[in-house]
Design a protein around this motif. Sequence first.
Motif, mmCIF file in Angstrom:
data_model
loop_
_atom_site.group_PDB
_atom_site.id
_atom_site.type_symbol
_atom_site.label_atom_id
_atom_site.label_comp_id
_atom_site.label_asym_id
_atom_site.label_seq_id
_atom_site.Cartn_x
_atom_site.Cartn_y
_atom_site.Cartn_z
ATOM 1 N N ILE A 1 1.001 -1.158 -0.083
ATOM 2 C CA ILE A 1 -0.027 0.076 0.127
ATOM 3 C C ILE A 1 0.874 1.216 0.012
ATOM 4 N N LYS A 2 0.542 2.205 -0.718
ATOM 5 C CA LYS A 2 1.362 3.631 -0.886
ATOM 6 C C LYS A 2 0.530 4.719 -1.220
ATOM 7 N N HIS A 3 1.123 5.910 -1.038
ATOM 8 C CA HIS A 3 2.439 6.099 -0.509
ATOM 9 C C HIS A 3 2.289 6.974 0.735
ATOM 10 N N PHE A 4 2.828 6.424 1.764
ATOM 11 C CA PHE A 4 2.857 6.526 2.983
ATOM 12 C C PHE A 4 3.548 7.743 3.705
ATOM 13 N N VAL A 5 3.348 8.886 3.585
ATOM 14 C CA VAL A 5 1.899 9.396 3.503
ATOM 15 C C VAL A 5 2.237 10.959 2.955
ATOM 16 N N CYS A 6 0.915 11.921 2.565
ATOM 17 C CA CYS A 6 0.791 12.998 1.848
ATOM 18 C C CYS A 6 1.793 13.126 0.589
ATOM 19 N N ASN A 7 1.702 12.109 -0.211
ATOM 20 C CA ASN A 7 2.373 12.311 -1.395
ATOM 21 C C ASN A 7 1.194 12.851 -2.560
ATOM 22 N N ASP A 8 0.668 14.029 -2.444
ATOM 23 C CA ASP A 8 -0.542 14.146 -3.100
ATOM 24 C C ASP A 8 -0.515 15.241 -4.159
ATOM 25 N N GLN A 9 0.887 15.244 -4.706
ATOM 26 C CA GLN A 9 1.107 16.270 -5.741
ATOM 27 C C GLN A 9 2.456 15.785 -6.259
ATOM 28 N N GLU A 10 2.988 16.105 -7.257
ATOM 29 C CA GLU A 10 4.085 15.827 -7.827
ATOM 30 C C GLU A 10 4.969 17.217 -7.974
ATOM 31 N N ASP A 11 4.707 18.221 -7.678
ATOM 32 C CA ASP A 11 5.625 19.256 -7.681
ATOM 33 C C ASP A 11 6.621 19.089 -6.528
ATOM 34 N N HIS A 12 7.844 19.062 -6.985
ATOM 35 C CA HIS A 12 9.125 18.972 -5.993
ATOM 36 C C HIS A 12 8.582 17.890 -4.933
ATOM 37 N N ARG A 13 8.287 16.721 -5.800
ATOM 38 C CA ARG A 13 7.807 15.736 -4.619
ATOM 39 C C ARG A 13 8.768 15.042 -3.694
ATOM 40 N N GLN A 14 10.143 15.373 -4.309
ATOM 41 C CA GLN A 14 11.432 14.738 -3.430
ATOM 42 C C GLN A 14 11.997 15.563 -2.306
ATOM 43 N N SER A 15 11.488 16.778 -2.672
ATOM 44 C CA SER A 15 11.979 17.911 -1.568
ATOM 45 C C SER A 15 10.995 18.652 -0.863
ATOM 46 N N ALA A 16 9.794 18.506 -1.373
ATOM 47 C CA ALA A 16 8.574 19.218 -0.675
ATOM 48 C C ALA A 16 8.235 18.768 0.801
#
Length: 856
Positions: free
Chosen positions: A153-168
């Motif tokens: 089950i994914k993505h734990f948690v609050c990955n609700d947008q792509e904008d700067h997804r690895q730094s936001a």
Amino acid sequence: MAASKAQLQPTLDVDLILAKLRIDEKIALLSGTDFWHTAAIKRLGIPAIRVSDGPNGVRGTKFFNGVPAACFPCGTAIGATWNTDLMFRVGQLQAEEAIAKGASAILGPTINIQRSPLGGRGFESYSEDPYLSGELAAQLISGMQDKGVLATIKHFVCNDQEDHRQSADSIVSQRALREIYLKPFQIAQFRSEPQCYMTAYNKVNGTYCSESSFLLQNILRDEWGFSGMVMSDWQAFFSPGLVAYLILCRTGTYSTAEAVKAGLDLEMPGPAFMRGRLAEKALSCNKLSIYELDICVRRVLEFIKKAMRLGLEENAPEKSADTPETAKFLRELSAESIVLLKNDSDILPFKKDKKTIVIGPNAAMAAYCGGGSAALDAYYTVTPLQGISSQCSNTEYTLGAPGWKKLPFISNETKTKNGKEGLDMTVYLEPPEVLDRRSVDYIHVKKSDVILLDYKCPGTKDFLFYADIEGSLKPDVSGEYDFSLSVAGTAKLFLDGVCIVDNATKQTRGESYFGTGTIEEYGSAQLEAGKTYNIKITFGSDPTATYERPGASGLSGGGVRIGMARRLDLQAEISKAKELAKQADQVIICAGLNSEWESEGFDREHMNLPPGSNELIEAVSQANPNTVVVLQSGTPVSMPWVNKIPAILQAWYGGNECGNAIADVIFGDVNPSGKLPITYPVKVQDNPAYLNSRSQRNRIIYGEDVFVGYRYYEAVEKEVLFPFGHGLSYTKFKFSNLLLELDKIGEHIIVSLTINNEGSVSGSEVVQIYIHQLNPSVPRPPKELKGFLKVGQMPGEGETFSKTLRKKDMTSFWDEERNQWIQEKGEYEVLVGTSSASTPLRATFKVDETTWWSGL
């Protein structure tokens, strides 16, 4: 093929093996070895376990030229079914697909919250509502694991947008975190016990999810009792420099000791980057202890032990499982997801014997799935035009307006030297200017989107190679044609030896290839009908790229997308569509988005349809009022023409059988029963997350708090285009006799009501149960979904149905002072109806004393 020792060993004695493992072997087990496999320890009989994407089908181990798979409808389509029984069957079939691909675990389902219509991966998730998401996910997971395949089950948690997804950094209140974003995971954990979790890329309140002991240990393990394995999210390989050519693997893991201590068990993909030698170093300086390492190793071993129960051959060959039964089920599933948004004067269903004109950019193309890691090569696809034409012989088609974001694949029009559809790709170790270079590989390119993420070039251990991609082209119509290239690497396109597109000399970074590739570069040429032209693309893999990619990984071998289309006069196309519409008894406009507009790697910029689509719909509706618009998208689109069109269907990305399912609903073979799992706002500015849906210097403020989606629209009485839960039918249902009663121990409320099908055809309706607390001590939404039930009835049938709900789940909110759930003393109203905006039945009950609780 002879069975390996690992295959013959029926199980693992985890305690015994843990005691025998060397430190280097323990460290090896905490990272993958490649994109899809865990590490094997042969001397102890520990096999490599294969995992595979994903949310709407099981791709296998290849992004390019892999074994085709069943493509299921996208996440929002799944959400639109509101059918938990169907989800169990979806899970079972996905598990069978995984077994055919030799995979013991599926990287799905995705149950992040659709807080904004613009989220690039919104189509992968189920809903804006945590309860609907959690209940559907739980049944799908149960179906998967019933067949022995482990769900992730994914993505734990609050990955609700792509904008700067690895730094936001997702800045969210504890109450919203608990009530909205963690809630679907909590429900799935309570009802189905998924065996794996995948962490999100982003931070939550200052800490990366993959190294958050608060999320992984305090909540997931201690509070919810999860005992399975946690893995990181994936990211593509990065290949900096052509001299040293150090190959790094950038993952969703950002630390070594911190992530292990927090409870991140497995770093994916491999080879190890944040573990391996870095883990050895952390052990040597006591930043990490053997005891802490062993905790993660044990959980990985337990995962492997569970996976081995399937008895799959290690590194098993991937197989197709395309059967008539699969096709039938996918057609049923896709049809059940379709939402009838509008049907004035009951113009639908259409008649199969009437003259029918099919118009629009989505008619003759199969928009069967969204883009990014959810994309896969389907066994086959059925376009809406094919589905409609198969049921209505008196059908004519015209484009009307282009709907593409990038030019259509040139492979749709080209032939190989052997006369096959597609292109020839010849691979070299030297660039084109080297004379007499020797080829090292040949690939038949069926689709001119060549993703070499996992391609292993013969004769080299790195990702530096070159390729010539060639084919012949014979246009049917004379005219000006546009050609395009987008690339992760470098590429030039030649027409009869003349370079007409150069995406090598000067490059600009864009959205292609998960945000690691270039923009689409264009060129054009005048072509004559019936004349054969030679097309040649010279390609250099990802390390040859000249554009800067700060903060982003490259794409291993890279990729190139080659497009082509005859240049169109939009007004002429619309005029042609109008004239044809005037001659028809009924008109079907197929419009919407596709995998180029909605994809992993970027968010949508707006809710608009592609340029020209709105003008087309307006013009055709004026020419023929007997018109239905079929929309395909994974998230809401704006509809400025909504009051001018009598009938609208939302058909999502419907998988393999999308075209047949659309036809089944249009012509009445299937009575539509889908319900919107998301609110359609009038305009994007109305959405509560509008000002906060993108990263602002690497922070995303969840300013709407718990008022997500319909919770907000109901609270501020904001007009919407179509409300959450909305969906019409070809029959009429009546709800009556709402009753509430407590069970004997007072922990559950039984909600019962009578439903009558007062129409003339069979159909299904969704009973939606909302809760409203009177006089709460904190602001609460006026309606919160707490239960639903999908029922089918014959015409004239009446029956009483009931749903049993846990009282504390219905009533509680998160108390930030006590850091617990609170069930507050007072009066509560149960509202029952067919959407968040239509809840005519109401009844009340009381909670006699305030209590607090924790856990599941």
